[in-house]
Design an enzyme around this catalytic site. Structure first.
Site, PDB file in Angstrom:
ATOM      1  N   THR A  20       0.416   2.942   3.509  1.00 61.04           N
ATOM      2  CA  THR A  20       1.530   1.810   3.715  1.00 61.04           C
ATOM      3  C   THR A  20       2.516   1.820   3.249  1.00 61.04           C
ATOM      4  OG1 THR A  20       1.682  -0.562   3.222  1.00 61.04           O
ATOM      5  CG2 THR A  20      -0.145   0.794   1.981  1.00 61.04           C
ATOM      6  N   TYR A  43      -3.724  -4.001  -3.770  1.00 61.79           N
ATOM      7  CA  TYR A  43      -3.719  -3.365  -2.035  1.00 61.79           C
ATOM      8  C   TYR A  43      -2.840  -2.024  -2.180  1.00 61.79           C
ATOM      9  CZ  TYR A  43      -2.178  -2.631   2.374  1.00 61.79           C
ATOM     10  OH  TYR A  43      -1.885  -2.010   3.706  1.00 61.79           O
TER      11      TYR A  43
END
Ligand code: UDP
Length: 325
Positions: A117, A141
């Protein structure tokens, strides 16, 4: 060619499974259906319902099939939740991935494609962001993904496990054939939420922050069509199977659109009214995230085919109009 797709019943995974099956790959999906859907797995793939944290299940799967590669899409993705409950994120996104990598090592499967990501970069110090930009993830995350990327570097050196990490910017859109689409519960992503407001499933869309240092004051993001992401994964797979070295690539269009531009485009495409509530900033949102994806273009030969925001929103709208799925 045989591939194991972990998380193949989820949003991006299910599109990838369809793409692989279409190109003649024999696909096994491993998914615990915690956020995926049985019906999102195309009929030509084998679906095994279970967890990648289950070492015994993995051992039996790897014994049954001689996989050429593993593609790993199964992770938790909500930034806010990861701040409130980091243990959940490190257990699933890191520890479970380590279990999966152990099973690969035991079965001597050496090709791994990992969904990473743009959140590995944290607050950007420049845009567009290239792969060498510093990595300072600001959420558990983002950190969970960055930890796995670093683990993969060590595993390459020590065990010869070759990996491609694909750092997605804002994955969006849906299967142009309308068989698949985004179906998160709860939905937190901008484009599906805007389209739910257009279809009347939601009263209004909240815009988080209007005082950013951008031309219209709303955040700018790089939206990339899920079908273009699939093309990149397929190219990455070819690259690894041809003996390519481990690499990390950004996947984005290189073009940013503001939240307000997304809403205005959605109004044009849907022809519907979309009510807007202007609200305070959401914590942790950088003003501008735009990818420099030249490396993926140069090394993989990747070229997004659906780069226009209009085609991303039109395909997502096609899917939204099929609701209830
Ligand atoms: N956003 C918004 N309203 C929403 C959801 C998102 O204004 O209901 C904004 C968010 O602040 C960000 C952009 O839309 O600037 C994209 O957010 P999303 O959650 O889709 O992806 P992210 O960039 O956080 O990965």
């Amino acid at each position: 060619m045989k591939a194991l797709v972990v998380g193949g019943a989820g949003y991006i995974g299910s599109h990838m499974v369809k793409h692989l099956c279409r190109s003649g790959v024999q696909v096994t999906v491993l998914d615990n259906l915690s956020s995926g859907y049985r019906e999102a797995v195309v009929a030509s793939a084998e679906l095994v319902v279970g967890s990648a944290a289950d070492a015994n299940l993995l051992a039996s799967l790897f014994a049954r099939h001689r996989f050429d590669a593993v593609l790993h899409f199964a992770s938790f993705i909500q930034v806010g939740e990861s701040v409130a409950d980091p243990a959940k994120y490190y257990a699933n996104n890191v520890a479970t991935t380590l279990t999966l990598l152990d099973a690969m090592r035991q079965a001597d499967v050496r090709h791994f494609i990992f969904s990473s990501t743009a959140a590995v970069y944290g607050e950007p110090s420049y845009v567009p962001i290239d792969e060498t930009h510093s990595k300072n993830p600001i959420s558990p995350y983002g950190r969970s993904k960055w930890i796995v990327e670093q683990v993969l570097e060590d595993y390459d050196r020590a065990y010869g496990l070759k990996s491609v990490c694909l750092r997605y910017f804002n994955a969006a859109g849906a299967d142009p054939e309308k068989e698949l689409g985004e179906r998160h519960v709860p939905e937190t992503h901008l484009i599906p939420l805007v389209l739910q407001a257009a279809s009347g499933r939601r009263e209004a869309i909240s815009v988080f922050g209007t005082d950013y240092d951008t031309p219209d004051g709303t955040c700018i993001r790089d939206y990339i069509h899920v079908a273009d992401l699939c093309d990149a994964h397929a190219l990455a797979l070819d690259y690894l199977l041809a003996g390519g070295a481990s690499m990390r690539f950004n996947l984005g269009n290189g073009q940013g659109f503001s939240v307000q531009e997304v809403i205005d485009t959605a109004r044009r495409i849907t022809g519907r009214k979309i009510a807007v509530r202007y609200e305070a900033r959401r914590p942790g949102d950088p003003a501008r995230l735009v990818a420099d994806s030249r490396l993926a273009r140069d090394v993989l030969g990747w070229k997004p085919k659906r780069a226009e925001l209009t085609s991303i929103i039109a395909d997502a709208w096609g899917w939204e109009q099929k609701w209830p799925w």
